[in-house]
Design an enzyme around this catalytic site. Structure first.
Site, short mmCIF file in Angstrom:
data_model
loop_
_atom_site.label_atom_id
_atom_site.label_comp_id
_atom_site.label_asym_id
_atom_site.label_seq_id
_atom_site.Cartn_x
_atom_site.Cartn_y
_atom_site.Cartn_z
N THR A 39 0.80 -1.22 0.00
CA THR A 39 0.00 0.00 0.00
C THR A 39 0.83 1.27 0.00
O THR A 39 0.44 2.27 -0.59
CB THR A 39 -0.93 -0.04 1.23
N HIS B 244 23.75 4.97 -31.83
CA HIS B 244 22.48 4.26 -31.71
C HIS B 244 21.80 4.19 -33.08
O HIS B 244 21.34 3.14 -33.51
CB HIS B 244 21.55 4.99 -30.73
C1 HCA Z 1 -5.89 1.85 -0.51
C2 HCA Z 1 -6.36 0.47 -0.75
C3 HCA Z 1 -5.53 -0.32 -1.69
C4 HCA Z 1 -6.22 -1.69 -1.73
C5 HCA Z 1 -5.53 -2.74 -2.49
C6 HCA Z 1 -6.24 -4.05 -2.46
C7 HCA Z 1 -4.07 -0.47 -1.22
O1 HCA Z 1 -6.25 2.74 -1.28
O2 HCA Z 1 -5.20 2.06 0.47
O3 HCA Z 1 -7.46 -4.08 -2.35
O4 HCA Z 1 -5.55 -5.07 -2.57
O5 HCA Z 1 -3.17 0.00 -1.90
O6 HCA Z 1 -3.88 -1.03 -0.14
O7 HCA Z 1 -5.51 0.26 -2.98
#
Ligand code: HCA
Ligand code: CU
Length: 386
Positions: free
Chosen positions: A169, A292
């Site tokens: 995330t 190149h």
């Molecule tokens: C967010 C959620 C998510 C969810 C990814 C998933 C993330 O916006 O924080 O559902 O696997 O990056 O964790 O996009």
């Protein structure tokens, strides 16, 4: 021969993509983007939760009811009523998520592990009752201790989820860590594994590729990589990377549509196509420096990882600059239908460099210079003959 295993592409341009600052998809934006993704051949299209707003709920009904070959998933919190609402809107798959790192448990939903297990089981009840297939994903999986991750995913598998998701995330994972984590999950689970990688430290594509190599079955992308902050793995970049390993990717997806999709989404989002985009970048297939160009003229593969024609692009050779060599000049002269001697080409190259040094070389000036040189050569020949 056993064909190489291929991943399924989960494109989240319509969900994660709208989390990119400044982006707001209208219903018609969603429809044209979904049509383009479906034509390209992505396997799943991820939509936001109907709980976001009334219009988004209508959009989910619209996209899910369109009869695309791609299946339409709804991204929902781990709340039974939200899963049910997505089912009521026609979602074909439920993408359920829950934060699992200490940071997100503390600052996000505030639940302890036993309560989280209960939530997963309650969500599983909806999945079993409705018969709509579902995935359970841990947000911030890569700051979550591995034993905790394995445990909650086992609960999810037992509760009836057919796939688990590992989300990086905040984009801190490395390819090594992704490989190890996917390998552990592969070992302890039977279900499919999805990877979702953010690009905060520039590893989104490398991490997604590493996840696939370690056994992930589903890979998340968005067009141009748009998403929260600086986004996730871009669809075009990931397909380019996968194609290099397995040409069969070109049979599953219509790669020649990638540039048009990049332009479509950039236009609707009001952002430029990044110069770093593997396929869509204006200059991804332009060659400039003399050595190149010389090699590319005799064999494009000397300096091209991706053949432009496979990806709907054409090769460009940029000649109006001081790094130009006489092979590029000869190429340009030939393109203009001019017949210049070897000496004439060398002189034209020299003149082009001098003009570039003075800041006066562009394509028009270069062509003019070549035409003039050809005229002088012709006159000399006539003079000698006369
Ligand atoms: C967010 C959620 C998510 C969810 C990814 C998933 C993330 O916006 O924080 O559902 O696997 O990056 O964790 O996009
Ligand atoms: Cu995300």
């Amino acid at each position: 021969m056993i064909p190489p295993r291929q991943p399924l592409i989960v494109d989240s341009t319509l969900r994660e993509g709208e989390q990119h600052p400044g982006i707001h998809w209208s219903s018609s934006d969603r429809l044209v983007i979904a049509e383009a993704l479906d034509a390209l051949g992505v396997d799943l299209i991820e939509m936001p939760s109907p709980a976001v707003s009334a219009v988004v709920a209508d959009d989910l009904r619209l996209i899910a009811g369109r009869g695309f070959a791609a299946r339409v998933a709804a991204h929902v919190r781990c709340i039974p009523a939200e899963l049910q609402a997505a089912v009521d809107c026609g979602a074909q798959i439920l993408h359920v998520y829950l934060g699992s790192s200490p940071q997100l448990r503390l600052n996000g939903h505030g639940r302890d592990w036993p309560r989280m297990f209960e939530l997963v089981r309650e969500a599983g009840d909806v999945v079993r009752r409705t018969g709509v297939p579902a995935r359970f994903s841990c947000e911030d999986a890569f700051r979550t201790p591995l034993p905790d991750l394995a445990r909650i995913f086992q609960v999810a598998e037992d509760a009836g989820f057919e796939r688990i998701g590992l989300a990086d995330t905040i984009g801190v994972a490395t390819p090594d860590q992704v490989r190890e984590t996917v390998a552990v999950m592969r070992h302890v689970l039977r279900c499919d594994i999805e990877f979702h990688g953010h690009n905060d430290s520039g590893c989104a594509v490398a991490n997604t590729h590493a996840a696939f190599r370690a056994g992930a079955t589903h890979l998340d992308t968005t067009v141009l990589g748009i998403g929260e902050r600086n986004g996730i793995a871009p669809l075009g970049d990931l397909l380019a990377r996968l194609w290099l390993d397995d040409r069969g990717i070109g049979e599953r997806y219509r790669l020649e549509l990638l540039p048009a999709i990049a332009d479509l989404v950039a236009g609707l989002a009001g952002i430029p196509v990044p110069h770093t985009a593997c396929v869509g970048s204006r200059h991804a297939f332009t060659h400039k420096a003399g050595p190149h160009v010389k090699a590319v003229i005799s064999d494009p593969s000397s300096y091209e990882a991706l053949p432009p024609e496979v990806f709907g692009r054409t090769r460009r050779i940029e000649v109006a600059h001081r790094l130009v060599g006489h092979h590029a000049i000869a190429h340009r002269a030939e393109h203009l239908g001019l017949d210049l001697s070897a000496e004439g080409l060398r002189a034209a190259t020299q003149a082009a460099k001098e003009l570039a040094d003075r800041g006066g070389l562009d394509e028009i000036a270069l062509d003019a210079l070549l035409i003039e040189r050809a005229r002088v050569e012709r006159e000399n020949v006539h003079g000698q003959l006369g």
